[in-house]
Write an enzyme that holds these catalytic residues in place. Structure first.
Site, PDB file in Angstrom:
ATOM      1  N   ASN A  18      22.043  13.064  -4.097  1.00 31.89           N
ATOM      2  CA  ASN A  18      21.798  12.091  -3.016  1.00 31.89           C
ATOM      3  C   ASN A  18      21.814  10.661  -3.529  1.00 31.89           C
ATOM      4  O   ASN A  18      22.442   9.782  -2.946  1.00 31.89           O
ATOM      5  CB  ASN A  18      20.412  12.340  -2.389  1.00 31.89           C
ATOM      6  CG  ASN A  18      20.349  13.686  -1.707  1.00 31.89           C
ATOM      7  OD1 ASN A  18      21.246  14.049  -0.971  1.00 31.89           O
ATOM      8  ND2 ASN A  18      19.283  14.433  -1.989  1.00 31.89           N
ATOM      9  N   VAL A  38      25.542 -10.075 -13.354  1.00 35.46           N
ATOM     10  CA  VAL A  38      25.143  -9.620 -14.689  1.00 35.46           C
ATOM     11  C   VAL A  38      25.674 -10.559 -15.770  1.00 35.46           C
ATOM     12  O   VAL A  38      25.012 -10.818 -16.784  1.00 35.46           O
ATOM     13  CB  VAL A  38      25.659  -8.167 -14.925  1.00 35.46           C
ATOM     14  CG1 VAL A  38      25.558  -7.771 -16.383  1.00 35.46           C
ATOM     15  CG2 VAL A  38      24.894  -7.189 -14.048  1.00 35.46           C
ATOM     16  N   VAL A 135       8.835   4.956  -6.912  1.00 29.29           N
ATOM     17  CA  VAL A 135       7.770   4.873  -5.913  1.00 29.29           C
ATOM     18  C   VAL A 135       8.301   4.154  -4.681  1.00 29.29           C
ATOM     19  O   VAL A 135       8.756   3.012  -4.760  1.00 29.29           O
ATOM     20  CB  VAL A 135       6.536   4.110  -6.455  1.00 29.29           C
ATOM     21  CG1 VAL A 135       5.453   4.031  -5.386  1.00 29.29           C
ATOM     22  CG2 VAL A 135       5.996   4.784  -7.703  1.00 29.29           C
ATOM     23  N   ILE A 139      11.625   0.179  -1.422  1.00 32.50           N
ATOM     24  CA  ILE A 139      10.597  -0.870  -1.305  1.00 32.50           C
ATOM     25  C   ILE A 139      10.229  -1.414  -2.680  1.00 32.50           C
ATOM     26  O   ILE A 139       9.815  -0.659  -3.553  1.00 32.50           O
ATOM     27  CB  ILE A 139       9.322  -0.320  -0.621  1.00 32.50           C
ATOM     28  CG1 ILE A 139       9.679   0.362   0.700  1.00 32.50           C
ATOM     29  CG2 ILE A 139       8.314  -1.420  -0.412  1.00 32.50           C
ATOM     30  CD1 ILE A 139       8.518   1.099   1.333  1.00 32.50           C
ATOM     31  N   GLY A 190      16.209  17.670   8.322  1.00 31.61           N
ATOM     32  CA  GLY A 190      16.498  17.230   6.952  1.00 31.61           C
ATOM     33  C   GLY A 190      15.409  16.350   6.358  1.00 31.61           C
ATOM     34  O   GLY A 190      15.592  15.756   5.298  1.00 31.61           O
ATOM     35  N   LYS A 208       3.118   9.488  -7.413  1.00 32.43           N
ATOM     36  CA  LYS A 208       3.324   8.054  -7.153  1.00 32.43           C
ATOM     37  C   LYS A 208       2.013   7.276  -7.317  1.00 32.43           C
ATOM     38  O   LYS A 208       2.008   6.150  -7.825  1.00 32.43           O
ATOM     39  CB  LYS A 208       3.909   7.866  -5.766  1.00 32.43           C
ATOM     40  CG  LYS A 208       5.343   8.403  -5.684  1.00 32.43           C
ATOM     41  CD  LYS A 208       5.798   8.560  -4.251  1.00 32.43           C
ATOM     42  CE  LYS A 208       7.209   9.111  -4.188  1.00 32.43           C
ATOM     43  NZ  LYS A 208       7.595   9.501  -2.818  1.00 32.43           N
TER      44      LYS A 208
HETATM   45  P1  NAP Z   1      19.744  15.780  -6.140  1.00 32.11           P
HETATM   46  O1  NAP Z   1      20.451  15.474  -4.867  1.00 32.11           O
HETATM   47  O2  NAP Z   1      19.163  17.139  -6.328  1.00 32.11           O
HETATM   48  O3  NAP Z   1      20.777  15.502  -7.340  1.00 32.11           O
HETATM   49  C1  NAP Z   1      20.530  15.879  -8.667  1.00 32.11           C
HETATM   50  C2  NAP Z   1      21.801  15.686  -9.455  1.00 32.11           C
HETATM   51  O4  NAP Z   1      21.525  15.967 -10.829  1.00 32.11           O
HETATM   52  C3  NAP Z   1      22.940  16.622  -9.023  1.00 32.11           C
HETATM   53  O5  NAP Z   1      24.166  15.933  -9.076  1.00 32.11           O
HETATM   54  C4  NAP Z   1      22.906  17.713 -10.095  1.00 32.11           C
HETATM   55  O6  NAP Z   1      24.187  18.286 -10.335  1.00 32.11           O
HETATM   56  C5  NAP Z   1      22.478  16.927 -11.311  1.00 32.11           C
HETATM   57  N1  NAP Z   1      21.793  17.768 -12.298  1.00 32.11           N
HETATM   58  C6  NAP Z   1      20.627  18.435 -12.157  1.00 32.11           C
HETATM   59  N2  NAP Z   1      20.317  19.088 -13.297  1.00 32.11           N
HETATM   60  C7  NAP Z   1      21.313  18.847 -14.167  1.00 32.11           C
HETATM   61  C8  NAP Z   1      21.584  19.251 -15.493  1.00 32.11           C
HETATM   62  N3  NAP Z   1      20.744  20.051 -16.158  1.00 32.11           N
HETATM   63  N4  NAP Z   1      22.709  18.799 -16.078  1.00 32.11           N
HETATM   64  C9  NAP Z   1      23.570  17.982 -15.417  1.00 32.11           C
HETATM   65  N5  NAP Z   1      23.368  17.557 -14.159  1.00 32.11           N
HETATM   66  C10 NAP Z   1      22.260  17.995 -13.536  1.00 32.11           C
HETATM   67  O7  NAP Z   1      18.558  14.748  -6.420  1.00 32.11           O
HETATM   68  P2  NAP Z   1      18.337  13.312  -5.727  1.00 32.11           P
HETATM   69  O8  NAP Z   1      17.761  13.489  -4.380  1.00 32.11           O
HETATM   70  O9  NAP Z   1      19.561  12.478  -5.876  1.00 32.11           O
HETATM   71  O10 NAP Z   1      17.166  12.731  -6.651  1.00 32.11           O
HETATM   72  C11 NAP Z   1      17.416  12.297  -7.960  1.00 32.11           C
HETATM   73  C12 NAP Z   1      16.143  11.677  -8.543  1.00 32.11           C
HETATM   74  O11 NAP Z   1      15.755  10.583  -7.734  1.00 32.11           O
HETATM   75  C13 NAP Z   1      14.935  12.630  -8.583  1.00 32.11           C
HETATM   76  O12 NAP Z   1      14.156  12.351  -9.727  1.00 32.11           O
HETATM   77  C14 NAP Z   1      14.170  12.251  -7.327  1.00 32.11           C
HETATM   78  O13 NAP Z   1      12.781  12.528  -7.437  1.00 32.11           O
HETATM   79  C15 NAP Z   1      14.420  10.756  -7.303  1.00 32.11           C
HETATM   80  N6  NAP Z   1      14.285  10.165  -5.972  1.00 32.11           N
HETATM   81  C16 NAP Z   1      15.007  10.664  -4.944  1.00 32.11           C
HETATM   82  C17 NAP Z   1      14.881  10.091  -3.686  1.00 32.11           C
HETATM   83  C18 NAP Z   1      15.685  10.616  -2.512  1.00 32.11           C
HETATM   84  O14 NAP Z   1      15.525  10.093  -1.422  1.00 32.11           O
HETATM   85  N7  NAP Z   1      16.542  11.600  -2.693  1.00 32.11           N
HETATM   86  C19 NAP Z   1      13.998   9.023  -3.497  1.00 32.11           C
HETATM   87  C20 NAP Z   1      13.291   8.511  -4.590  1.00 32.11           C
HETATM   88  C21 NAP Z   1      13.445   9.098  -5.829  1.00 32.11           C
HETATM   89  P3  NAP Z   1      24.989  19.099  -9.194  1.00 32.11           P
HETATM   90  O15 NAP Z   1      25.430  18.058  -8.209  1.00 32.11           O
HETATM   91  O16 NAP Z   1      26.120  19.733  -9.907  1.00 32.11           O
HETATM   92  O17 NAP Z   1      24.009  20.057  -8.607  1.00 32.11           O
END
Ligand code: NAP
Length: 436
Positions: A18, A38, A135, A139, A190, A208
């Protein structure tokens, strides 16, 4: 300008889900503006994913399923970790920092427990470790706490930092629906994950709170130090009772500096659903939105409001960090790291002074009110309001207290539960956001 200023800044992106997808998009679409900001172009050296077969819409040559190799590349200056989870990100970030690469991460679960270890690695290698997106998504709250308020004394940080639970509570408040039905609806739209535990049981909000408390009070606070209750026991009746008291119910992350009469200071970090008066700014934060209210001795009250999650909003915060880290690579110097000089101890929840709302089913007979009131007064707890609802089998008492130590309040509730005239204590919530 340093010698680095003429060459491109190499960026490794770990994760293209995402958030990672949006980071890649912004880096590509806004390349010219970002270069100007930059002082050198930022070039994506590679993107690590788990599944190389998924269509990603980028040059396939950039993709790798070996994040450790990408991190180790000589031409990578900054690692952006957007994989999530503790391992392998913990090891990858440590490797990156130790080899002189700056790191940007949105990984709150990791930071809540391992900021100390990672910050030490960053300090030793004299590189940046930034985590604005960890966090409250888009924001800005980490940088204001760390930099804008560096000369002030923060007394409290209270926020709605989990969009899933805020969506559920807002919907229950709006239409009187029940928790399970609203959780199912949040899943369909979702807003809730297939396994919603981390959100609804308050673990995400606690991670957080640990990050916010550490920064606000210059101390080390981990998720284990955060008192935590989730929203899965909240009922439609609680929301209706809250309304009758001109309140709503919100899952709050609260970080507070507690100053004793002798001047000694402690930290309280806690997460629970609480009644919030409708006139409080956090009561108006609805749906999946987040907000954080910061109180500081000289600045007074500041409020930060916006989108706390989602690919693009979170990527905005990641890009902010990335531009900062890249500028530092180009021009030299580095941003502030966490400071834990104050090392304030954590106050146990029982010592924290809170207000309680207690709703109980009672026997409809004379004298019940005074026996119930006696349980509160015997523990030095003063009652603010008592409301009687219903009659006969549906007779209820709703008691709202003034501030008292949490331990005395929970002891009182335990005593009420044993009374013959109290048929059941149906709900106990804290009341926040009042001056009483
Ligand atoms: P996500 O959609 O689950 O994406 C995770 C990505 O990491 C995927 O592309 C996955 O590969 C890859 N990945 C996972 N394990 C891996 C490994 N062992 N080796 C290589 N690639 C790996 O997660 P997200 O929602 O983008 O969130 C990412 C981070 O941002 C998390 O720490 C989350 O807590 C933080 N965050 C997210 C949000 C939000 O709104 N989503 C908000 C604030 C913070 P595949 O695509 O092949 O599965």
């Amino acid at each position: 300008m340093t010698e680095n200023s003429t060459r491109a800044i190499g960026v490794a992106i770990l994760g293209m889900g995402n958030v990672g997808t949006e980071v890649v998009r912004i880096l590509t679409d806004n390349a010219a503006d970002l270069t100007a900001r930059v002082g050198a172009p930022m070039e994506i050296r590679g993107v690590a994913v788990r599944d190389l077969g998924k269509p990603r819409g980028i040059d396939p040559a950039l993709l790798t399923d070996k994040p450790e190799d990408l991190v180790a590349r000589e031409d990578v200056d900054i690692v952006v970790e957007l994989m999530g989870g503790i391992d392998p990100p913990r090891m990858l970030i440590r490797e990156a920092l130790q080899s002189g690469k700056s790191v940007v991460t949105a990984n709150k679960a990791l930071l809540a427990d391992y900021t100390g270890e990672l910050a030490t690695a960053a300090a030793t290698a004299k590189v940046d470790l930034y985590f604005e997106a960890a966090v409250a998504g888009a924001i800005p709250v980490i940088r204001p706490l760390m930099q804008s308020l560096a000369g002030d004394t923060v007394t409290k940080v209270a926020g709605i930092v989990n969009g899933t639970t805020n969506f559920i509570l807002s919907a229950m408040d709006a239409d009187g629906s029940d928790y399970n039905e609203t959780l199912a609806e949040a899943g369909r739209l979702g807003y809730a994950e297939a396994d919603p535990t981390a959100d609804v049981e308050g673990y995400d909000a606690a991670a957080k709170a640990a990050i916010l408390a550490s920064i606000a009070f210059h101390s080390r606070v981990t998720a284990l130090n955060v008192y935590r209750e989730g929203i899965s026991n909240i009922t439609a009746h609680d929301l209706a009772s809250a309304k009758a008291l001109d309140c709503t119910v919100k899952l709050l992350s609260i970080c507070e500096r507690i100053v004793a009469e002798d001047g000694t200071q402690r930290i309280s970090a806690r997460v629970y659903p609480a009644l919030v008066p409708l006139e409080h700014p956090l009561a108006a934060v609805n749906g999946a939105f987040n907000a954080v209210v910061v109180e500081a001795e000289n600045a007074g009250r500041l409020m930060f409001y916006g989108q706390g999650a989602g690919g693009a909003p979170t990527a905005s915060a990641v890009l902010g960090d990335l531009v900062m880290a890249a500028r530092n690579k180009v021009h030299g110097g580095r941003g502030p790291l966490e400071s834990t000089y104050a090392s304030l101890p954590i106050a146990p929840m029982g010592d924290v002074r809170t207000r309680y709302y207690v709703s109980m089913r009672v026997a409809d007979k004379p004298g019940v009110l005074s026996t119930v009131a006696g349980e509160f007064s015997s523990r030095n707890i003063s009652i603010s309001t008592v409301r009687q609802e219903g009659a006969g089998e549906d007779a209820r008492l709703v008691v709202v207290t003034h501030r008292a130590p949490d331990a005395a309040l929970s002891e009182t509730v335990a005593a009420l539960e044993k009374m013959d005239s109290v048929l059941s204590v149906s709900s106990v919530l804290r009341l926040e956001g009042t001056n009483e």
